[in-house]
Design a protein around this motif. Structure first.
Motif, PDB file in Angstrom:
ATOM      1  N   ASP E 180      -8.056  -8.611  -1.306  1.00  7.27           N
ATOM      2  CA  ASP E 180      -7.534  -8.273  -2.722  1.00  7.27           C
ATOM      3  C   ASP E 180      -6.068  -7.487  -2.365  1.00  7.27           C
ATOM      4  OD1 ASP E 180      -9.592  -5.005  -2.432  1.00  7.27           O
ATOM      5  OD2 ASP E 180      -8.577  -6.455  -0.941  1.00  7.27           O
ATOM      6  N   ALA E 181      -5.310  -7.867  -3.713  1.00 12.40           N
ATOM      7  CA  ALA E 181      -3.966  -7.729  -3.647  1.00 12.40           C
ATOM      8  C   ALA E 181      -3.631  -6.248  -3.427  1.00 12.40           C
ATOM      9  CB  ALA E 181      -3.456  -8.145  -4.992  1.00 12.40           C
ATOM     10  N   SER E 182      -4.496  -5.314  -3.813  1.00 10.24           N
ATOM     11  CA  SER E 182      -3.755  -3.842  -3.375  1.00 10.24           C
ATOM     12  C   SER E 182      -3.896  -3.449  -2.037  1.00 10.24           C
ATOM     13  CB  SER E 182      -4.878  -3.153  -4.458  1.00 10.24           C
ATOM     14  OG  SER E 182      -5.918  -3.021  -3.563  1.00 10.24           O
ATOM     15  N   VAL E 183      -4.604  -4.162  -1.135  1.00 11.15           N
ATOM     16  CA  VAL E 183      -4.438  -3.973   0.303  1.00 11.15           C
ATOM     17  C   VAL E 183      -4.074  -5.056   1.094  1.00 11.15           C
ATOM     18  CG1 VAL E 183      -6.181  -2.052   0.256  1.00 11.15           C
ATOM     19  CG2 VAL E 183      -7.081  -4.025   0.132  1.00 11.15           C
TER      20      VAL E 183
END
Lengths: 623, 101, 477, 500, 192
Positions: E180-183
């Motif tokens: 996922d983009a956030s991590v």
């Protein structure tokens, strides 16, 4: 009458405003408009003069109040003008000489792209000068005082494209500002002591107010500091020679006839405040400046700079006189000096004009007497007057001062004054010979100036020649006229007899002229070689004993280095560094704490356990 | 009954602490969870001991509720662990550390 | 049992009913339009709210149902705040799970809400414990609701630490029971007042219960789960839980400290003060170094917990300020997260702070709304956040705690830098070249506008709500 | 008629219009201009209503707002705030006029200006401490945004620095205000933020001094006093012209105004006690700011440091406790606003033409743009205290008044006069005089809009310089009252050793 | 030494030892077994302390149901999962043990100060248990604790939903699993 005297300052102001905004459109009429306003002011001044002398001697005052200007608590300042004999004298000089110089400028400034602007500034100058001399309180006088400083700034830097000019303008303003600020502190002290700054309040009670003599001395010296700056006395004289970068009529009007004499006016006006100690200070500084200026002038090759030092020297004489208590003599010298010095400046301007505009180096002049006979002739009159030889005005104005020193028992000062007189004769003759006598050393084609320039010079020459009549004897016309404002002169009862003193003066002056003739006039001495042989001496004189160099190489760099140090070292480094450091520290702390947030759940559990243990401990400890 | 209640309470405290240590030092999510169960049981022991000390039944009722809650918690917890395991193939909690800082 | 007594938990009944209905409908009628589920959830919340409002003028005693449920106005206000947040949560969830069949979401949200409302209305420590458990269990699941790795990790972390802390809380409950022989809030106070000596068991109880609460409100050092969980959880869930959990836990904490342990005020006040100081400073320091907006807001919620603790430490003086703070906090934090939700997008959850670059240009309205929330969090006037700070700090000063307040104000300056960084990105930086324009659906717009209006309205006309909170803060036992 | 409310909130009336989508930039500017001019006219109405010679607050409006915390909507004007308001309403239209050169996000730009105007007016007119603080804080963000969005190269750094710096200051102020409220609750039973009631609040010497320090730090940052000044050069330098003008002319005044109104008004004894300390800081500011200004290479930075020096003068006069000095200080606040504002406008116009503020890159501009040079020169001359212009009156009164109370500080105050001549004229010489470089030959002199912009400023500068009496007459009853209070507190201190 | 004291002194060491041993097992199954031993010990204490009902519940629910569930999950995830016992977090063990000891000490102190360590409990618990422990308990539970009892039902519903939500294989999973983009960028391992 009282209402019309407002016109005296306001006319030039109106001229200034018109010229400022519409000068371009007025074209060459700008000059005539400006001249007319000053001329009209002169005419009204004359009217005022006659009104004044019609009054009884004790009450010779014309006053007019416009409005309350500054009020704060018990402290009041009004826009109020006063014409008493002292300011009347100044008025006539300012408007009279001013008018002539305005007329002259019509010719001199012809074709300048900022012709209108020039006259706007000149008019503005006259306005402020009039405010200065007509003010009835120190604050209003300070307005004029600063105003003339401003105009001086604007006019010195009139050709601001020249670096030297803009530099000189700034220098003039800043150096005089140092004096002005000290004067301002003096004013503050006066408010503290007297609660007022109106002449009427301060000067009348000065003697009986119970203010200690020490305080009075401080007040007087602080005021005199203002005068030192404005009148280019030691040690704040350094701006005056540089100020010659301005157009020559400016030098004549501001830096010879009027503004620079404001200091003398201030001292004479405030003489009630001057304690003996303060007067000694004035006399010493004046005498030192007289001697210094005379010597330095000898070393100058630039005709205008030579004249500038001469002005300083002459102003020194005036202060010397004031310091001795001979206030009326100081003013008398002021008046005649205005004639002959502005004459000579206009003469030098005429020479420059004749040489194509900007040539001021005397080394490439010589023999101009033949090429510019009118200018040369009138310059001779001026120089004669300055050298202190009868029958020209300078003799009648300066000699009494020197004699007065002897007469009041200041023998040492008298000797020094005589020495200065010798050098005065020497330098002025040197200028005269170098410029107008001998053979032409330049490569230009000098020509005589137009009438519009010569006629004002002529009028001034008349003044320079016959102005002495006004001061023919102790308590002559001027002195007598001034008495209500300056008080009578003391009877000079001591020292050598009067005729002997006069004789000594004349002999010394003649010696000066003769020496000058020998070196620069006769052609028998190779003065260039002479200079080479005595180079250190010459250099010292040319640099005015290196005072300016000391400032420029010591004081200014120190200030700049200090500024740089404070700016980058302290301000950016220490103070701002502390601020940024604090910010960075905060951020760094946050960054370090971030590392505790490992992402591993057991660390978090440990933190919770730490919290539990801590809570239990705190509760237990604080029970 | 002559055993001082204090003994039970101290024992409960010791067991609770052991459970705490378990949570902190073990990496297997299941074992950690078991340690938490140990803690809950220690608390139950306290509750029942207090109940005996005070001579009323509220403590026992509280312990009963604690068990019910524990049961529900176990279901949810195990479901979460299984779900994580499905994706990561590990029950090691130290490896779940994408989120940090 | 009188029916009137049942009325005391009517709000919870409606919520649970709606929750169960949703589950049933979702599993029985496959493919039912999810709008209906959302609407049903909304109806449940609204009816619950209506039921709550009728409790305002309750005249049947301070507690109901054998002293389990508090019927005072604090409970009413607490419920209303939570229900309001839940309603926005439904809207956000609707927007977030667009096109997915996630009926359970609404059910879990309603159950979590039930746990919270139970928490704020509990008059017995057991009810507090159960409320905490209900909301926690529901939230554990909601956090792990999506398949992203972060989501699962958040769920696991939240669960393990939550279970750990609830064990601690339960131990505290046991200690309270041991010390006083009761778990009734009022009963505890009564017993403690009667004791001349400070019971050491009671102190341990305060410590353990306090630790449990500190975990839920994310006070340092119990806060460490917060950023990870807030970041990992689906943003719609984060918005809801960040706002609602704190409200519920703090109101319960007020009851426990200001009523149950009121006789021991002198013992717990220093603890709360120390917690407050550590919390706000650490929270602020950590918030300024964050690169992810969700984490940043998480730390901001830590910092805010510290500020609220300042108000708690003021005792009864601080209740009304704390309530006002909670209202405004709930509004601004849910709003901020909602904006983050819209900006970061469902698919990728791009919540990096750089993603906000040039937002003021890309989406002026969204930028402006975010600014309102950030400004309110900073404590700039004409927002509720400002008055909330003034009130809370004022209450602390009025009991002589100005050094604490000075620290608090300085911490808020540090925290301001964090918010400013976002504002700087939004207005003073150019957007990244590939940055897309966030699409604001009408539902999300409503969900963002409501808190924004609340933030501004109560910031400018606090008198609209102050009298209500004033009455709610009078605790009569 | 509620003149004060109208004055404060009129600027905000422009905002709904600015929110109209698709509004052309030009219209936005005109709306803002119209609103600010209208505000000015309203403030003139207020000025007319203001009775001179009356010491207390006038045109007071008092409505409950949030009684629970003692927050009442209380506005009032006295001799000190009157001219602060007039200055604000005068400068704002001018500041808006400078925004014609801004081309990006124009609507937001003028909106910020209107917000700032309302906030500043509120700051000056609030009589409720909390409300004052509210407006005081409200200023920050629009100002920070103005710097940060439309500023020059290091604008973000400057904006953040400005924001945080002032926030730290107001942190102390807030604590002080809250403690004062708690005090009043102790003494009066019911806490109040009302300035007029707090003035009569008895408090111990100890408490008064602590509170004085808290307030002082808050205002000292805004003024700014050495050594809390370093945000100012950055903020001034990086801000767009409007920002610099508003910062210098108005925002800094909230600090000096606060010192006069609150520090002197609420804690006369402590003011007397700390006078020497504050005066030393102010004197350092005067000399330090002046010296540092000399070597600045950036024209705006130079003006910024000159502000530090000038504000030192205002503060030193404030803490001299003589009628002349305090009256002078208040007038000087107005004067500094005008002259420094005009200086910034001058620099701004220069910057628009040359896109540089580096003094070394300029030079000789006066030749091609004589009127622009003239404007700058007038501003510089006013700033260096040339008689006939506004600054002289204020500086003169401050120096004289300070000298009366302390010779040393009086002399130090005068030093600034010399320094200002040095840095201003030297910078003028380097930037405007000398030979004009080839690349500046083509630049244009000031246009009609710019004339419109500078004329009111210059006119008022001359007005104050030549006819200061109407100003002084209105300021003085208030300042006299303040001075008497402080003197009474100070002398009581001397007699008993401890104030009551 | 009375009977209950003998029981205490035999079972208390066993319960502590089993708890400690649970921690020391690398294999989760072993841990679970030791935990069951512990639970049995506790259940005996419950009996001694006058709660036969909870004695039964403890055995049935805890040792029985819950632990079986645990074991079941362990099986599901793979029994062979062995955990290395080397600690990588610096100081974690040290602090864990020290702080846990501190907490135990604090609690012990508090208990000593409050209840005393030598005082036998008051007699007369039987009076409370009139009519049998279960009946008395029921009396309290369904009268005073009626609401909490009902509320626990919500917990159970949630548990059921949790199992459903978290463990069901999703048939309609629109989002890509995993990164996922956030991590993104910090992902150390890819999802299965």
């Amino acid at each position: 009458m009282p209402a019309t005297i407002w016109l005296i300052p306001l006319l030039p102001l109106a001229g200034a405003l018109v010229n400022l905004f519409f000068g371009k459109r007025l074209g060459r009429y700008a000059g005539w408009l400006a001249s007319a306003t000053v001329g009209l002011a002169f005419a009204i001044s004359l009217g005022a003069f006659f009104a004044l002398i019609r009054l009884p001697e004790e009450g010779r005052e014309l006053t007019a109040t416009a409005y309350e200007w500054i009020t704060s608590g018990s402290f009041h300042v009004a826009i109020e003008i006063l014409i008493d004999p002292l300011s009347m004298t100044m008025l006539l000089v300012v408007t009279g000489v001013g008018f002539l110089i305005h007329v002259y400028s019509n010719g001199y400034m012809k074709g300048d792209p900022r012709f209108g602007r020039f006259f706007a500034y000149m008019n503005l100058f006259v306005f402020f000068m009039l405010v200065l001399v007509m003010a009835d309180n120190y604050v209003l006088m300070y307005v004029g005082w600063e105003g003339v400083g401003l105009c001086s700034y604007l006019l010195i830097g009139f050709w601001f494209e020249k670096k030297a000019a803009s530099h000189a303008a700034k220098k003039a303003f800043i150096v005089t500002r140092i004096g002005d600020t000290l004067m301002l502190i003096g004013l503050a002290l006066m408010v503290f002591q007297f609660g007022s700054l109106a002449f009427g309040d301060v000067l009348t009670v000065a003697g009986v107010s119970g203010v200690s003599e020490g305080t009075m001395t401080v007040i007087a010296v602080l005021l005199f500091c203002g005068a030192i700056g404005k009148s280019a006395q030691l040690p704040l004289h350094v701006w005056l020679p540089d100020a010659m970068e301005g157009p020559t009529p400016v030098s004549a009007l501001i830096h010879a006839a009027t503004m620079v004499t404001a200091g003398v006016y201030l001292v004479v006006r405030s003489h009630a405040l001057f304690s003996p100690t303060a007067m000694t200070v004035v006399a010493v500084i004046g005498l030192a400046s007289a001697l210094y200026g005379a010597l330095a002038s000898v070393g100058q090759d630039d005709i205008k700079r030579a004249l500038a030092y001469s002005t300083m020297s002459q102003l020194g004489y005036m202060f010397f006189a004031a310091g001795l208590g001979a206030y009326s003599l100081a003013i008398a010298l002021l008046v005649v000096h205005a004639f002959y010095k502005s004459l000579m400046f206009l003469g030098s301007g005429s020479v420059m004009h004749g040489l194509g505009g900007h040539e001021t180096d005397m080394r490439v002049m010589g023999g101009l007497r033949k090429l510019m006979p009118a200018t040369g002739g009138m310059f001779v009159i001026g120089a004669w007057a300055l050298s202190g030889l009868p029958p020209m005005s300078g003799f009648f104005a300066k000699d009494p001062i020197i004699s007065y020193a002897n007469g009041t028992g200041h023998v040492l000062m008298w000797i020094l004054a005589i020495a200065a007189a010798f050098f005065s004769a020497l330098y002025i003759s040197r200028i005269l010979f170098l410029t107008f006598f001998g053979a032409y050393r330049g490569d230009k084609h000098p020509h005589e100036s137009p009438k519009v320039m010569l006629i004002p010079m002529g009028v001034l020459a008349v003044g320079a020649a016959f102005g002495g009549l006004l001061t023919l004897s102790i308590n002559g016309a001027i002195e007598h006229f001034l008495e209500p404002a300056t008080g009578a002169l003391h009877e000079a009862g001591e020292g050598l007899p009067e005729p002997l003193l006069i004789a000594i003066s004349i002999v010394v002056a003649l010696a000066g002229v003769a020496t000058a003739w020998l070196i620069w006039g006769s052609g028998r001495v190779d003065w260039v070689a002479l200079r080479e042989r005595n180079l250190p001496t010459h250099e010292m004189l040319a640099h005015g004993f290196y005072v300016d160099d000391a400032y420029a190489n010591l004081l200014v760099p120190t200030l700049l280095a200090g500024s740089r140090f404070l700016s980058s070292g302290i301000d950016s480094g220490l103070v701002d560094g502390a601020v940024n450091g604090l910010g960075r520290l905060t951020e760094r702390t946050g960054g370090l704490m971030r590392h505790l947030q490992t992402g591993i759940v057991r660390t978090y559990a440990l933190a919770i356990l730490v919290g539990v243990a801590a809570l239990l401990l705190i509760l237990e400890v604080m029970r | 009954m002559t055993t001082p209640i204090g003994y039970y309470l101290v024992l409960s405290g010791i067991l609770f602490s052991i459970g705490t240590v378990g949570v902190l030092v073990r990496r297997n999510a299941l074992v950690i969870f078991m340690s938490i169960e140990l803690q809950l049981n220690a608390v139950n022991l306290s509750l029942i001991a207090f109940s005996r000390q005070l001579g009323d039944l509220q403590g026992q009722v509280l312990a009963f509720f604690s068990m019910v809650v524990a049961a529900a918690e176990v279901v949810v917890g195990l479901a979460i662990i299984v779900a994580i395991f499905r994706r990561r193939r590990t029950a090691n909690v130290d490896e779940s550390n994408l989120l940090k800082g | 049992m009188k029916t009137q007594n049942l009325l005391a938990i009517a709000p919870e009944l409606f919520l649970v009913l709606a929750g169960i209905a949703i589950i049933l409908i979702d599993s029985i009628f496959k493919g039912v339009k999810r709008e209906w589920l959302a609407i049903l959830a909304g109806v449940g919340i609204v009816t619950s709210a209506v039921a709550t409002v009728t409790l305002w003028n309750w005249d049947g005693g301070q507690t109901a149902l054998q002293g389990m449920v508090a019927t005072d106005r604090l409970a009413v206000v607490g419920r209303l705040i939570i229900l309001g947040v839940a309603l926005i949560g439904v809207l956000l969830g609707y927007d977030y799970f667009k096109g997915e069949e996630r009926g359970e979401f609404y059910a879990l949200l309603l159950f979590a809400t039930t746990g919270m409302t139970l928490l704020v209305s509990s008059a017995d420590l057991l009810m507090v414990f159960l409320g905490l458990e209900i909301l926690s269990l529901a939230l554990y699941v909601l956090c792990g609701f999506t398949l992203r790795l972060g989501s699962g990790e958040a769920s696991l972390k939240y669960f393990l630490l939550g279970a750990f802390s609830s064990a601690v809380f339960l131990y505290g409950l046991a200690m309270t029971y041991g010390a006083t022989g009761t778990t009734k809030i009022s009963g505890i106070a009564l017993v403690l007042t009667g004791q001349t000596k400070v019971s050491s068991l009671a102190l341990v109880a305060i410590g353990l219960l306090g630790a449990g609460f500190a975990f839920k409100v994310s006070a340092v050092p119990f806060h460490m789960w917060t950023p990870d969980v807030y970041q990992g959880a689906p943003t719609a869930v984060t918005s809801f839980m960040s706002a609602a959990t704190k409200v519920a836990a703090f109101i319960a904490l007020i009851r426990v400290l200001d009523v149950a342990f009121q006789p021991l005020t002198w013992n717990w006040v220093p603890v709360v003060q120390i917690l407050a100081v550590v919390t706000m400073i650490v929270g602020a320091l950590l918030s300024i170094v964050q690169k992810d907006v969700k984490r940043l807001l998480a730390y901001s919620s830590v910092t805010n917990a510290g500020f609220i603790l300042v108000g708690i430490s003021a005792g009864p003086e601080g209740i009304m300020p704390v309530l006002f703070y909670l209202v405004s906090y709930a509004a601004m934090v849910i709003g901020a997260f909602a904006v983050v939700m819209v900006v970061s997008g469902r698919d990728r959850e791009r919540s990096s702070i750089e993603g906000f670059a040039g937002l003021g240009r890309r989406a002026p309205l969204l930028g402006a709304l975010m600014t309102v929330f950030l400004v309110s969090l900073t404590g700039i006037p004409l927002t509720a956040g400002f008055l909330a700070k003034i009130l809370v700090f004022g209450s602390a000063v009025s009991v002589g705690q100005w050094p604490l307040v000075l620290l608090a104000v300085l911490a808020s300056v540090i925290a301001a830098f964090a918010y400013l960084r976002v504002i700087v990105r939004m207005y003073m930086r150019d957007p990244e070249p590939d940055a897309e324009v966030p699409r604001l659906s009408p539902v999300a717009a409503v969900a963002i506008w409501i808190p924004a209006v609340v933030t501004l309205l109560f910031g400018i006309f606090p008198a609209l709500i102050a009298p209500i909170l004033e009455q709610a803060s009078v605790l009569r036992w | 008629m509620r003149w004060l409310t109208l004055t404060v909130f009129l600027p905000l009336l422009g905002i709904p219009f600015l929110l109209i989508p698709e509004l052309p930039d030009r219209a936005a500017r005109l709306i803002a201009l119209g609103v600010t001019i209208a505000t000015f006219l309203v403030s003139v109405g207020m000025f007319v209503k203001f009775q001179k010679g009356v010491p207390g607050f006038q045109l007071v409006e008092d409505v409950p707002w949030f009684e629970g915390v003692g927050l009442r909507y209380t506005l009032g004007v006295d001799g000190v705030s009157l001219f602060m308001v007039m200055l604000t309403t005068l400068v704002m239209p001018v500041a808006i006029l400078t925004s014609w050169s801004v081309t990006e996000k124009v609507k937001m730009y003028v909106m910020m200006a209107l917000f700032i105007e309302a906030a500043i007016l509120g700051t000056f007119l609030s009589l409720n401490l909390l409300m004052f603080f509210l407006f005081f804080e409200l200023l920050l963000l629009p100002m920070a945004l103005t710097i940060g969005i439309w500023g020059s190269k290091r604008r973000v750094y400057a904006a953040i620095k400005f924001f945080l710096f002032t926030l730290v200051g107001s942190a102390f102020l807030l604590v002080g205000i809250l403690v004062l409220f708690a005090q009043s609750a102790d003494v009066l039973g019911q806490g109040t933020f009302d300035f007029r009631r707090l003035q009569e609040l008895p408090m111990t010497v100890e408490v008064g001094r602590w509170l004085f320090m808290a307030f002082f730090i808050g205002f000292a940052v805004k003024v700014p006093l050495f050594p809390l000044h370093t945000w100012l050069p950055d903020a001034h330098t990086e801000a767009p012209t409007k920002g610099s003008v508003v910062l210098a002319a108005l925002l800094l005044k909230t600090g000096t105004y606060g010192l006069v109104r609150f520090n002197l008004g609420l804690f006369p004894e402590a003011s007397d006690h700390f006078a020497v300390f504050v005066s030393i800081l102010a004197a350092i500011g005067i000399v330090y700011g002046g010296i540092v200004a000399i070597m600045q290479t950036d024209l705006k930075r130079l003006v910024a440091y000159s502000s530090i020096s000038h504000l030192g003068l205002i503060v030193i006069g404030t803490f001299a406790f003589t009628e002349q000095a305090l009256t002078g200080s208040v007038l000087q606040m107005v004067n500094h606003g005008l002259s420094t504002g005009l200086l910034f406008i001058g620099v701004g116009m220069l910057y628009e033409r040359t896109h540089t503020r580096e003094i070394s890159e300029l030079g000789g501009i006066a030749k091609v743009t004589p009127w622009l040079a003239g404007v700058y020169l007038v501003a510089a001359l006013s700033s260096l205290g040339l008689p006939g212009l506004n600054n002289f009156i204020g500086e003169f009164l401050v120096i004289v008044g300070t000298f009366i109370s302390s010779h040393v500080f009086g002399v130090l105050a005068a030093v600034g006069v010399v320094l200002s001549a040095i840095y201003l004229l030297w910078s003028y010489q380097r930037a405007f005089q000398g030979d004009v470089p080839e690349r500046w030959k083509g630049i244009k002199d000031i246009n009609r809009r710019e004339v419109l912009l500078v004329v009111p400023m210059i006119a008022v500068m001359f007005l104050i310089g030549l006819f200061p009496k109407p100003f002084l007459d209105r300021i003085e009853p208030t300042t006299n009252g303040i001075v008497r209070e402080v003197e009474a507190a100070g002398s009581a201190d001397l007699q008993t050793g401890e104030a009551p | 030494m009375s009977a209950d004291q003998i029981v205490f002194w035999i079972l208390a060491p066993i319960s502590v030892a089993s708890a400690v041993l649970m921690l020391l097992q690398r294999n989760a199954v072993h841990s679970a077994l030791f935990l069951i031993v512990n639970f049995f010990c506790l259940s005996v204490f419950f009996l001694v302390l006058g709660s036969p009902f909870l004695f039964v519940v403890q055995i049935v629910v805890y040792a029985g149901a819950i632990m079986v569930l645990f074991l079941f999950v362990i099986m599901l995830l793979g029994v062979d999962q062995r955990e290395s016992l080397i600690e990588r977090l610096k100081g974690q063990r040290f602090f864990a043990i020290v702080l846990a000891l501190a907490v135990a000490a604090e609690i012990t102190t508090a208990v000593r100060l409050a209840a005393g360590l030598a005082k036998a409990p008051p007699a007369g618990f039987d009076a409370v248990n009139e009519g049998g422990n279960v009946r008395a308990l029921a009396e309290v539970l369904f009268k005073d604790y009626f609401l909490p009892f009902e509320v626990t039902s919500i917990l159970l519903i949630i548990a059921a939903i949790a199992a459903m939500v978290l463990t069901k294989r999703r048939f309609s999973a629109p989002e890509p699993e995993g990164a996922d983009a956030s991590v993104a960028g910090e992902t150390e391992e890819t999802a299965a």
